[in-house]
Design a protein around this motif. Structure first.
Motif, mmCIF file in Angstrom:
data_model
loop_
_atom_site.group_PDB
_atom_site.id
_atom_site.type_symbol
_atom_site.label_atom_id
_atom_site.label_comp_id
_atom_site.label_asym_id
_atom_site.label_seq_id
_atom_site.Cartn_x
_atom_site.Cartn_y
_atom_site.Cartn_z
ATOM 1 N N THR A 189 0.852 -1.189 0.000
ATOM 2 C CA THR A 189 0.000 0.000 0.000
ATOM 3 C C THR A 189 0.887 1.237 0.000
ATOM 4 N N GLU B 132 6.630 6.165 -1.186
ATOM 5 C CA GLU B 132 6.841 5.169 -0.123
ATOM 6 C C GLU B 132 5.798 4.058 -0.236
ATOM 7 N N THR B 133 6.226 2.826 -0.003
ATOM 8 C CA THR B 133 5.318 1.692 0.021
ATOM 9 C C THR B 133 5.374 1.023 1.380
ATOM 10 N N VAL B 134 4.234 0.538 1.817
ATOM 11 C CA VAL B 134 4.119 -0.118 3.113
ATOM 12 C C VAL B 134 3.574 -1.514 2.898
ATOM 13 N N THR C 248 11.871 -8.393 -0.652
ATOM 14 C CA THR C 248 12.447 -7.095 -0.288
ATOM 15 C C THR C 248 13.957 -7.089 -0.443
ATOM 16 N N ASN D 266 1.396 -4.458 3.970
ATOM 17 C CA ASN D 266 0.261 -4.831 4.817
ATOM 18 C C ASN D 266 0.339 -6.325 5.077
ATOM 19 N N GLY E 281 2.551 4.605 1.174
ATOM 20 C CA GLY E 281 2.869 5.183 2.469
ATOM 21 C C GLY E 281 2.564 6.668 2.516
#
Length: 527
Positions: A10, A17-19, A30, A21, A12
């Motif tokens: 999702t 930025e990506t987060v 990663t 979940n 950020g």
């Protein structure tokens, strides 16, 4: 090592930025600073399609084995299976790096991924980031292993196995790998130029068909070619049906997996594949019935394969009416052109040129006519200009040029490879005249496609296996002792009625003249 987890990505608070979940179901890597997310369903789908394609290799073996005379049947099944093993090593060692290396040029890959170095979780641009590299590499391996197995049917009945195995390695490296790189790698010149070749009209079908033609020319005609001795019916039609079924089902994974995700495009490609194969089978069946007034199982199978071949470059680009037309045209063209081998003075035993090369050419050219941008876009990311249906007139010219490049490159390089291998002591391709008479199975393998081959030989003349002498002496001794002492009861020991019957059968087989197989006196089947 790879840092991986399951979840969903999702946005950020910060820009870009990506987060992660943790409650999502995507597979997220990663490593190396990137954060690609892969759908496990798409990964599983492509791995399953790859497994289906692998089934096509023994399918080819059964098809060729059933079409050949039985004294050569097992050798064809064997060489098809060795193609899988040889190319699996070649693909791991250098093949994949030559085709799909990230830093490759427009004509050739480089050594970045030799030995599968760094082949793991990179999101592949060829799949629009839908697949990790290791999954994509495994799927593409099945294609690479299949193509020389198609070609090697040209070795039927007069080519030695060892040079054919060496040939498979070098042919895959110097013919298949460049063609695949040119049209499927995002770095390839044909890909950048806009050539449309969905699942291998040139790298798979035309390359195998033209390569088989060059192979047939190089090794020459079979002994007694042009006489009734090599006009034969298939030795096992049930094997032909089995092989066709394995090919047909495998082709669904071949074309269905070439959009690299479980999408609408996958469903369209699978439906088109089955439709073209079905129409091709019916068309060939009718054409044969028109001439012979009998339905032909072999003709049905041959027509299905012609239709499946032709739809390969078009399956993900055309609609269903075009798929049916492609299947029809390919079957008609291939059927009429099976007689070309006599005009061309080549002994193409399995009609690889007519069924693969010519049907592949039909598919590549008709893709330029009927490709539609709307069909290609059903995977959610592909953007093409389409063909003549979309008023993109230049596309047909690109398809013609691509076919000509594939034909020229394949024939010249194939012939050159064979010429050089044939100069190496012990690697001459052509079997001896005696080996042709006895059969490749006995000379090259010492095993047979079925156990009856030992007793009921498919040979030209009165050849007797060395083991016959021992069996004959034993049977004569047993029958002689029975004449002197009378028949024993069933419980009298090892020379009872059961053994006596076996010995009597063995004596009868030896004393009767060994005649050519019944298959050697029929009409020559197309394929």
């Amino acid at each position: 090592m790879v840092n991986a987890t399951y979840g969903s990505l999702t946005a950020g608070a910060a820009e870009g930025e990506t987060v992660i979940n943790p409650y999502g179901t995507d597979f997220i890597s990663t490593s190396d600073g990137g954060v690609p997310a892969f759908n496990p369903g798409d990964i599983g789908y492509l791995l399953f399609c790859g497994a289906l394609v692998l089934f096509m290799i023994p399918g080819l073996g059964f098809l060729y084995s059933g079409l050949a005379r039985r004294k050569n049947a097992l050798s064809l099944l064997f060489i098809c299976m060795t193609s899988l093993a040889i190319v699996s090593f070649q693909w791991w060692f250098i093949g994949y790096s030559f085709v799909f290396s990230e830093t490759g040029g427009v004509f050739w890959g480089d050594g970045r991924n030799v030995g599968f170095q760094s082949v793991l979780d990179r999101a592949m641009p060829e799949t629009n980031g839908k697949q990790p590299e290791i999954v994509y590499a495994m799927y593409q391996l099945t294609f690479a292993a299949l193509v020389p197995a198609i070609l090697i049917g040209a070795a039927a009945e007069r080519s030695r196995i060892l040079p054919a195995m060496v040939f498979i390695f070098f042919w895959t490296t110097l013919v298949y790998d460049p063609l695949a790189h040119w049209v499927w790698s995002v770095n390839g010149w044909a890909f950048k130029w806009g050539v449309l070749d969905y699942a291998g009209g040139v790298p798979v079908e035309i390359a195998s068909g033209i390569g088989g033609l060059a192979y047939s020319y190089f090794i020459g005609k079979r002994r007694d070619y042009g006489t009734d001795r090599v006009l034969f019916k298939p030795q096992n039609v049930s094997q032909i049906v089995l092989g066709t079924v394995l090919l047909w089902v495998g082709w669904l994974g071949f074309n269905g997996g070439s959009c690299f995700a479980a999408s609408l495009k996958a469903a369209i490609a699978i439906f088109n594949t089955n439709l073209a194969g079905s129409v091709g089978a019916i068309a060939w069946l009718i054409m044969d019935f028109r001439l012979e007034r009998k339905w032909s199982v072999v003709g049905f199978c041959t027509g299905a394969i012609a239709g499946l071949v032709a739809i390969t470059p078009a399956a993900g680009f055309v609609g269903q009416p075009a798929a049916a037309l492609i299947g029809l045209v390919s079957a008609v063209v291939s059927n009429l052109c099976t007689r070309l081998k006599h005009t061309m003075r080549v002994d193409d035993v399995m009609d690889i040129f007519a069924v693969h090369a010519l049907a592949g050419i039909v598919g590549v050219l008709m893709t330029g006519l009927f490709a539609q941008a709307s069909v290609a876009a059903t995977d959610g990311f592909a953007v093409i200009d389409g063909g003549w249906l979309d008023r993109n007139w230049i596309q047909l010219g690109k398809q013609v040029a691509w076919a000509v490049v594939g034909i020229t490159w394949t024939f010249v390089i194939t012939y050159a490879i064979m010429f050089l291998i044939n100069l190496v002591p012990g690697l001459h391709f052509r079997a001896t005249e005696e080996a042709e008479i006895v059969g490749m199975d006995e000379v090259e393998l010492g095993e047979y496609v079925a156990d009856y081959a030992f007793f009921d030989r498919d040979l030209e003349g009165q050849y007797q296996h060395p083991g016959f002498k021992d069996h004959y002496k034993l049977s004569r001794a047993m029958t002689g002792s029975r004449r002197g002492r009378g028949e024993r009861s069933a419980s009298a020991g090892p020379t009872g009625p059961r053994e006596a019957g076996a010995a009597g059968h063995m004596t009868r087989v030896h004393e009767e003249a060994v005649v050519p197989d019944a298959a050697s006196s029929g009409s020559n089947e197309k394929m």
